[in-house]
Every structure is written in C-alpha cells, then in structure tokens.
Motif scaffolding. Structure first.
Motif, PDB file in Angstrom:
ATOM      1  N   GLU A  52       1.056   3.210  -8.477  1.00  0.00           N
ATOM      2  CA  GLU A  52      -0.335   3.438  -8.072  1.00  0.00           C
ATOM      3  C   GLU A  52      -1.196   2.185  -8.211  1.00  0.00           C
ATOM      4  O   GLU A  52      -2.045   1.911  -7.362  1.00  0.00           O
ATOM      5  N   GLN A  53      -0.976   1.408  -9.256  1.00  0.00           N
ATOM      6  CA  GLN A  53      -1.766   0.183  -9.446  1.00  0.00           C
ATOM      7  C   GLN A  53      -1.504  -0.822  -8.326  1.00  0.00           C
ATOM      8  O   GLN A  53      -2.426  -1.498  -7.873  1.00  0.00           O
ATOM      9  N   ARG A 108      -0.549  -0.039  -5.244  1.00  0.00           N
ATOM     10  CA  ARG A 108      -1.204   0.515  -4.046  1.00  0.00           C
ATOM     11  C   ARG A 108      -2.704   0.262  -4.071  1.00  0.00           C
ATOM     12  O   ARG A 108      -3.302  -0.136  -3.066  1.00  0.00           O
ATOM     13  N   MET A 109      -3.311   0.497  -5.234  1.00  0.00           N
ATOM     14  CA  MET A 109      -4.759   0.320  -5.348  1.00  0.00           C
ATOM     15  C   MET A 109      -5.159  -1.140  -5.137  1.00  0.00           C
ATOM     16  O   MET A 109      -6.155  -1.426  -4.470  1.00  0.00           O
ATOM     17  N   HIS A 110      -4.364  -2.045  -5.691  1.00  0.00           N
ATOM     18  CA  HIS A 110      -4.686  -3.462  -5.528  1.00  0.00           C
ATOM     19  C   HIS A 110      -4.521  -3.893  -4.070  1.00  0.00           C
ATOM     20  O   HIS A 110      -5.356  -4.628  -3.537  1.00  0.00           O
ATOM     21  N   ASP A 151       0.828  -1.215   0.000  1.00  0.00           N
ATOM     22  CA  ASP A 151       0.000   0.000   0.000  1.00  0.00           C
ATOM     23  C   ASP A 151       0.861   1.263   0.000  1.00  0.00           C
ATOM     24  O   ASP A 151       0.370   2.346  -0.287  1.00  0.00           O
ATOM     25  N   LYS A 199      -7.439  -2.631  -2.185  1.00  0.00           N
ATOM     26  CA  LYS A 199      -8.620  -3.419  -2.564  1.00  0.00           C
ATOM     27  C   LYS A 199      -8.644  -4.744  -1.797  1.00  0.00           C
ATOM     28  O   LYS A 199      -9.698  -5.171  -1.311  1.00  0.00           O
TER      29      LYS A 199
END
Length: 62
Positions: A31-32, A34-36, A26, A39
């Motif tokens: 960014e991808q 972190r987003m995953h 995180d 999630k």
C-alpha cells in the motif's frame, strides 16, 4: 489566467519511462508503494484525468 491548467499541461513533458514506472508501482501489493506512486503521478499532473490523458496520448500501456 483562466487557462493556467491548460498551459501547465502543455509544458509538461515527463519521461515516458518514469510515468510507466509510477503506473506499474500503482498496482503494487504494498500500500505504501501504491500511495507514493499515486502521489508522484498527481504531483506531476495535478489530477487523475490529466494522468489518463497523458498515458493515452503517449500510448503508454498500464
């Protein structure tokens, strides 16, 4: 059932190393990634407050 969220929290026992990994990811610069990671954390715990509570209770350093 009004305490459905409480019951779910009590049943939740993911491996600490998995939560540590997601918390580390995180903070990744991608960014991808972190987003995953977020999630996955939110999908497991339902909300950020529950993530924080779990991390504190398990003494997981983030």
């Amino acid at each position: 059932m009004s305490n459905h969220k409480e019951v779910k929290k009590q049943q939740l026992n993911p491996p600490n190393v998995l939560i540590k990994t997601w918390c580390t990811l995180d903070r990744d610069e991608d960014e991808q990634v972190r987003m995953h990671a977020m999630k996955m954390l939110l999908g497991t715990f339902g909300d950020l407050e529950s993530v924080i509570e779990f991390v504190k209770n398990k003494n997981i350093k983030v």
